[in-house]
Design a protein around this motif. Structure first.
Motif, mmCIF file in Angstrom:
data_model
loop_
_atom_site.group_PDB
_atom_site.id
_atom_site.type_symbol
_atom_site.label_atom_id
_atom_site.label_comp_id
_atom_site.label_asym_id
_atom_site.label_seq_id
_atom_site.Cartn_x
_atom_site.Cartn_y
_atom_site.Cartn_z
ATOM 1 N N GLY A 118 34.991 17.725 21.001
ATOM 2 C CA GLY A 118 34.310 17.855 22.067
ATOM 3 C C GLY A 118 34.603 17.139 23.266
ATOM 4 O O GLY A 118 34.152 16.875 24.216
ATOM 5 N N GLU A 119 35.892 16.674 23.114
ATOM 6 C CA GLU A 119 36.391 15.922 24.368
ATOM 7 C C GLU A 119 36.827 16.966 25.464
ATOM 8 O O GLU A 119 37.585 18.096 25.287
ATOM 9 C CB GLU A 119 37.796 15.247 24.106
ATOM 10 C CG GLU A 119 37.507 14.008 23.088
ATOM 11 C CD GLU A 119 38.975 13.360 22.612
ATOM 12 O OE1 GLU A 119 39.803 13.707 23.276
ATOM 13 O OE2 GLU A 119 38.732 12.528 21.893
ATOM 14 N N PRO A 120 36.586 16.769 26.869
ATOM 15 C CA PRO A 120 37.027 17.610 27.745
ATOM 16 C C PRO A 120 38.525 17.964 28.175
ATOM 17 O O PRO A 120 39.211 17.019 28.030
ATOM 18 C CB PRO A 120 36.289 17.011 29.026
ATOM 19 C CG PRO A 120 36.295 15.602 28.721
ATOM 20 C CD PRO A 120 35.948 15.485 27.113
ATOM 21 N N LEU A 121 38.734 19.028 28.270
ATOM 22 C CA LEU A 121 40.155 19.280 28.561
ATOM 23 C C LEU A 121 40.520 19.639 30.111
ATOM 24 O O LEU A 121 40.050 20.505 30.669
ATOM 25 C CB LEU A 121 40.564 20.794 28.116
ATOM 26 C CG LEU A 121 42.008 21.077 28.051
ATOM 27 C CD1 LEU A 121 43.102 20.001 27.427
ATOM 28 C CD2 LEU A 121 42.417 22.429 27.480
ATOM 29 N N THR A 122 40.631 18.696 30.755
ATOM 30 C CA THR A 122 40.513 18.489 32.278
ATOM 31 C C THR A 122 42.055 19.176 32.768
ATOM 32 O O THR A 122 42.901 18.875 32.160
ATOM 33 C CB THR A 122 40.546 17.013 32.887
ATOM 34 O OG1 THR A 122 41.316 16.102 32.323
ATOM 35 C CG2 THR A 122 39.066 16.440 32.177
ATOM 36 N N GLY A 123 41.708 19.209 34.284
ATOM 37 C CA GLY A 123 43.130 19.679 34.832
ATOM 38 C C GLY A 123 44.197 18.514 34.835
ATOM 39 O O GLY A 123 45.157 18.541 34.701
ATOM 40 N N ARG A 124 43.377 17.179 35.285
ATOM 41 C CA ARG A 124 44.372 16.180 34.813
ATOM 42 C C ARG A 124 45.208 16.017 33.672
ATOM 43 O O ARG A 124 46.328 15.835 33.760
ATOM 44 C CB ARG A 124 43.931 14.995 35.016
ATOM 45 C CG ARG A 124 44.602 13.668 35.043
ATOM 46 C CD ARG A 124 43.848 12.517 35.712
ATOM 47 N NE ARG A 124 42.887 11.996 34.585
ATOM 48 C CZ ARG A 124 42.466 10.765 34.362
ATOM 49 N NH1 ARG A 124 42.694 9.774 35.282
ATOM 50 N NH2 ARG A 124 41.606 10.594 33.476
ATOM 51 N N ALA A 125 44.509 16.299 32.461
ATOM 52 C CA ALA A 125 45.314 16.326 31.356
ATOM 53 C C ALA A 125 46.300 17.368 31.019
ATOM 54 O O ALA A 125 47.388 17.232 30.543
ATOM 55 C CB ALA A 125 43.935 16.600 30.195
ATOM 56 N N VAL A 126 46.031 18.642 31.695
ATOM 57 C CA VAL A 126 46.813 19.622 31.647
ATOM 58 C C VAL A 126 47.997 19.367 32.528
ATOM 59 O O VAL A 126 49.335 19.653 31.866
ATOM 60 C CB VAL A 126 46.292 20.941 31.936
ATOM 61 C CG1 VAL A 126 47.279 21.912 31.988
ATOM 62 C CG2 VAL A 126 45.125 21.511 31.104
ATOM 63 N N LEU A 127 48.002 18.961 33.587
ATOM 64 C CA LEU A 127 49.010 18.411 34.469
ATOM 65 C C LEU A 127 49.729 17.515 33.608
ATOM 66 O O LEU A 127 51.006 17.462 33.672
ATOM 67 C CB LEU A 127 48.586 18.177 36.063
ATOM 68 C CG LEU A 127 49.383 17.683 36.992
ATOM 69 C CD1 LEU A 127 50.324 18.665 37.050
ATOM 70 C CD2 LEU A 127 48.900 17.177 38.198
#
Length: 329
Positions: A118-127
């Motif tokens: 359930g950890e969010p996949l944020t835009g910061r993580a993707v970048l």
């Protein structure tokens, strides 16, 4: 979480140091990577048993495997991702195998953490993952020499990354079931990994062909620092650090290997490697800074299911670019 970030980062630094030591072992002893990994794991087990005896902790099967299947699968994951990595670089070449393995690790962990923790996949993580992979490519020198079977090598790289993801996600998900003793977790997982690596190492050749005394001295070092110490820190850090962040922090490993190779082995650091190091460290730093305000609430909500279950809380770099596998992890 700050202490957890430190523990995971310290483990990555130790793994990078171990990779350089392993590359030296290949040259002076004639041992192959699977044999080095077996002895490193075996000596790690001996060190951890001694630590547990000094601490007056039990070391029997019931104590080490309170929820047997979890630690057994984690141990299998350790054996799989190390062995599959060696197969990857043998089939695809060092640079391709390294980039494919270490680049896939944070991607698979991020996806798995989103689906199972359930950890969010944020835009910061993707970048951050994208920047880190680009930096990793620059550190190892781009595509490099391609091995005889690159497609098969990339397949093994994905298997290796999947093994690492299993170790990370299971440790996070079942922290309460496998107990709070991080030394015991490390010991249990490496008992399984050592048994799995034994037949592979025996087929490759267990004993050094030359410089046996020096070789076993370095193997003891590998058992103590990148194994017993590093994995104990890693399991400790995973109590509080989100899985995706931990996977990014582990990318400090090739930077550590690069620094040791430059300082100890006298290898020169080119401009692309410097730029790649900066990019990778920037990506890791971005993932290590806690989110703020509304984002913090979203992260807390996404991870709440896991946190209730666990109240307690890939050689990269210069040695890989020169043809040596990252067997420190």
């Amino acid at each position: 979480m700050k202490s957890g970030v430190f523990f995971v980062a310290a483990a990555a630094v130790a793994w990078g140091m171990g990779g350089v030591v392993a590359s030296v072992l290949y040259r002076i002893s004639g041992m192959g990577p699977l044999a080095v990994s077996f002895w490193r794991a075996g000596f790690g087990v001996l060190v951890l048993v001694l630590v547990q005896l000094v601490r007056r902790r039990p070391v029997g099967p019931r104590a080490l495997f309170p929820r047997g299947w979890v630690m057994i699968v984690i141990g299998l994951g350790l054996a799989v991702y190390q062995s599959a990595y060696y197969l990857s670089i043998a089939q695809a070449g060092v640079a391709v195998g390294t980039v494919a393995t270490l680049g896939a690790c944070p991607i698979l962990v991020a996806i798995g953490a989103r689906l199972f923790l359930g950890e969010p996949l944020t835009g910061r993580a993707v970048l951050a993952v994208g920047v880190a992979i680009a930096g990793l490519v620059m550190i190892v020198g781009g595509p490099g020499e391609v091995g005889p079977h690159p497609v098969l090598g990339i397949f093994w790289a994905l298997v290796s990354a999947a093994g690492y993801a299993v170790v990370t996600l299971l440790t996070r998900r079942y922290a309460d079931r496998i107990g709070s003793d991080d030394v015991g977790k490390t010991l249990a997982s490496f008992v399984v990994a050592t048994l799995c690596l034994l037949p592979l190492a025996a087929a490759e050749g267990l004993l050094p062909a030359s410089n046996a005394t020096v070789a076993f001295g370095w193997l003891v070092f590998l058992g103590i620092v990148p194994t017993a110490m590093a994995y104990t820190l890693f399991f400790n850090g995973l109590k509080t650090v989100p899985a995706t962040t931990a996977a990014m922090l582990v990318l400090i490993e090739p930077v550590s290997a690069l620094a040791v190779a430059v300082a100890v082995l006298g290898e020169r650091l080119g401009l692309p490697a410097v730029a790649g190091t900066v990019m990778l460290l920037a990506a890791v730093a971005a993932m290590s800074v806690p989110v703020r305000r509304g984002s913090r609430a979203a992260v807390a909500a996404g991870a709440a299911g896991f946190d209730r279950a666990a109240p307690e809380p890939a050689v990269a770099g210069a040695s890989e670019a020169s043809g040596d596998p990252a067997s420190a992890r």
